[in-house]
Write an enzyme that holds these catalytic residues in place. Structure first.
Site, short mmCIF file in Angstrom:
data_model
loop_
_atom_site.label_atom_id
_atom_site.label_comp_id
_atom_site.label_asym_id
_atom_site.label_seq_id
_atom_site.Cartn_x
_atom_site.Cartn_y
_atom_site.Cartn_z
N HIS B 213 0.81 -1.22 0.00
CA HIS B 213 0.00 0.00 0.00
C HIS B 213 0.85 1.28 0.00
CE1 HIS B 213 -4.30 -1.50 0.77
NE2 HIS B 213 -3.59 -2.49 0.31
N SER B 217 -0.43 -1.24 -6.18
CA SER B 217 -0.14 -2.38 -7.03
C SER B 217 0.63 -1.95 -8.27
CB SER B 217 -1.44 -3.05 -7.47
OG SER B 217 -2.10 -3.62 -6.38
N LYS B 241 -14.29 -7.56 -8.39
CA LYS B 241 -13.44 -8.41 -9.25
C LYS B 241 -12.80 -9.53 -8.43
CE LYS B 241 -10.18 -8.10 -13.04
NZ LYS B 241 -9.61 -7.24 -14.06
N ASP B 242 -12.33 -9.18 -7.22
CA ASP B 242 -11.73 -10.21 -6.35
C ASP B 242 -12.78 -11.24 -5.94
OD1 ASP B 242 -9.24 -9.15 -6.52
OD2 ASP B 242 -9.13 -8.37 -4.49
N GLU B 285 5.42 -33.81 -1.38
CA GLU B 285 4.20 -33.25 -1.95
C GLU B 285 4.55 -32.51 -3.24
OE1 GLU B 285 1.61 -34.77 -0.62
OE2 GLU B 285 0.57 -33.03 0.17
#
Lengths: 181, 416
Positions: B213, B217, B241-242, B285
């Site tokens: 922040h 972004s 959107k998220d 894994e």
């Protein structure tokens, strides 16, 4: 024209409100259905529930003796009462008791009294199962934590406990074998 | 920063004394976000949600788990059979680990493609690599807890990596185990650390967000935001959107949990740990396979361990290895090609990690390992001297407004 476009706008807003409300509702249902398994997992599991009954053999329990068995993680008291104790329990006047209950309503076979050995005040285990124990003024059980006195039928007679010692659900499988739970 | 106005008097009263509502309004509501973000920018918030899901289901699982060699395996089976909804909670946790890594790997490759690690976001990137490292430690220790064969032998092999350290290696391994083999004390400390490390991750995630922040972004064309015309408020544009991306993610996640819960696991882990018998084919894994391939590619114990840890260590310094000032691959034609080669290389390493260490697989592993380090250590610093980058657009809003690719937007501007 203007009224027509206005009603169209209102209609659109109505649709939008419906979409918003139904979205919130679905999100709420989704969140709740995810939360429920997380909460319900703290309830007793299938194997815990499967261990919820206990059988007790009373054949070696002499008159005047008592045994304590574990049922669902709690003590259960079984006392083979003497004739005098049965008489005391049956003849006591229930009118001035805090939780009036007749002795006959609390036993299946009057010789054996079966009780959940947890004081109804705050969950301590009352004394009175062993021969040397303090049995309280009424000769049954006495809770050492806050001084509740129970009689030969496990009824509260004196002290802070609000109700009688609980009688678990049990049945006689034979004359001397009982199954609790 | 405009002072937030709240109508609710209680909110107002609290906010005056503890400006938590102003803070949330500023960081989650008005927070200016580049308006050209594509769906690859969903994966940060998805990773956060995956972390929270893992913590919630993990706390619940720990209520039913027993960290003791004699009871661990049975307690996990009890969760699967007897605990109310235990199967669901465990499958969410088990598959959640895989999905967390899927999301984080996409998030990392997005950062590599769009140059999100470059100034001024170097610390943001480093904190991200730190989160990856913590995740790997947490996932490894979590995999030991069910105390199956793979748990036990995975723990044995991975802890034995430290025995490669000269002189003190053996003592360190004994210290890690709390004994002379993986045993009850190992299981207990792994449980303790597996419980606490996720909260450490939460702490680093908070730092990651603070660093994010600070400058906001990055974006697909990788140029700085010039002003409000280049941004949208985070809410509602990116919350929606998220959330849409979350819906897609949860659909796929639920499909795995309900229909293929053991697809990414290994059947040998449903056999209780036996310190006397090693399974024929030990595999970690899937999310560790590329690193496992690098470990096995090097024909030297210490060397293998160093290269494996080096493959992550190199990620910490790539903000300084990449000398190009152009962030986005969209304007770096050669870098873009090599990006896809790197991605293919990592997938290949993953495949090789799952294969037995013999024959052609060893040779391929060595080539793939060599490429991995070549990409970061040689290509990153040298490419800017060779590569001719495409012209950058003037601002974010121009290519977006012209409605076509950034390059043509630039051309359009030139004509004017």
């Amino acid at each position: 024209m203007s009224t027509k476009s206005k009603t169209k706008k209102n209609k659109d807003e109505g649709k939008r409100d419906f979409l918003v409300v139904s979205t919130y509702a679905m999100a709420g249902i989704g969140a709740a259905s995810f939360a429920w398994p997380l909460i319900d997992q703290m309830n007793p599991a299938a194997d815990t529930l499967a261990l919820a009954s206990t059988e007790i053999d009373l054949s070696s329990l002499e008159e005047g003796q008592a045994i304590t068995v574990k049922w669902r993680g709690k003590p259960v008291f079984v006392r083979h009462r003497t004739a005098e104790e049965i008489k005391n329990a049956q003849e006591a006047s229930i009118d001035d008791m805090r939780d009036p209950e007749k002795d006959s309503d609390r036993v299946t076979n009057e010789k054996y009294i079966v009780l959940v050995g947890v004081c109804t005040h705050l969950g301590c285990v009352p004394l009175g199962q062993k021969s040397g124990d303090v049995k309280g003024q009424y000769g049954g059980w006495f809770c050492p934590c806050h001084g509740s006195h129970y009689d030969h039928s496990g009824r509260i007679r004196k002290g802070p406990a609000p109700t009688n010692l609980a009688v678990p659900s049990y049945e006689f499988l034979s004359d001397t074998l009982i199954k609790i739970g | 920063m405009s002072k937030a106005k709240f109508k609710n008097p209680v909110v107002k009263w609290i906010d005056h004394r503890l400006p938590i509502f102003s803070f949330m309004d500023h960081e989650l509501n008005h927070y200016p976000t580049p308006k050209n973000l594509n769906y690859f920018w969903n994966f940060g918030s998805l990773a956060g949600i995956a972390l929270v899901t893992m913590i919630i289901t993990g706390i619940v699982l720990s209520m039913n788990y027993t960290a003791h060699v004699d009871y661990a395996f049975d307690s996990v089976e009890r969760i699967m059979r007897d605990v109310n909804h235990g199967w669901l909670i465990r499958y969410i946790h088990m598959n959640g680990a895989s999905f967390f890594f899927i999301v984080v790997y996409i998030h990392i490759f997005r950062g590599l493609y769009y140059g999100s690690y470059k100034a001024p976001r170097e610390l943001l990137w480093i904190l991200g690599v730190l989160i990856l490292l913590l995740m790997m430690a947490t996932a490894f220790m979590g995999y030991v807890l069910p105390w199956g064969q793979m748990s036990f032998w995975g723990a044995t092999v991975i802890t034995n990596l430290f025995s490669a350290i000269p002189l003190v290696g053996e003592s360190i391994v004994t210290w890690l185990w709390g004994g002379f083999s993986v045993d009850n004390s190992t299981l207990n400390r792994f449980f303790s650390l597996h419980f606490v490390l996720p909260f450490v991750i939460v702490g680093v995630v908070i730092l990651h967000l603070v660093a994010l922040h600070r400058f906001g972004s990055n974006n697909p064309i990788g140029i700085d935001v010039k002003g409000t015309q280049d941004t949208l408020p985070f809410n509602p544009y990116y919350t929606i959107k998220d959330l849409f991306g979350l819906g897609v993610f949860l659909t796929i996640f639920a499909a795995a949990v309900f229909f293929f819960p053991n697809f990414m696991g290994h059947p040998d882990n449903y056999i209780e740990a036996n310190p006397m018998v090693t399974p024929a084919h030990i595999v970690p894994e899937w999310y560790f396979l590329p690193f496992y391939a690098i470990l096995r590619a090097i024909p030297d114990k210490l060397g293998g361990v160093l290269f494996m840890f080096g493959s992550i260590a190199v990620l910490f310094v790539i903000p300084w290895l990449d000398r190009s000032s152009v962030r986005s691959s969209q304007f770096r034609p050669i870098f873009k090609i090599f990006f896809w080669i790197l991605l293919a290389d990592c997938v290949l390493l993953g495949y090789l990690g799952a294969m037995p260490a013999e024959g052609i697989y060893v040779i391929l592993s060595r080539i793939a390992t060599a490429y991995y380090f070549f990409h970061f250590l040689i290509l990153f610093p040298l490419l800017p001297y060779i590569e001719k980058t495409k012209p950058l657009p003037i601002s974010i809003s121009e290519p977006v407004l012209s409605g076509s690719s950034p390059a043509s937007a630039f051309a359009f501007r030139e004509k004017k």
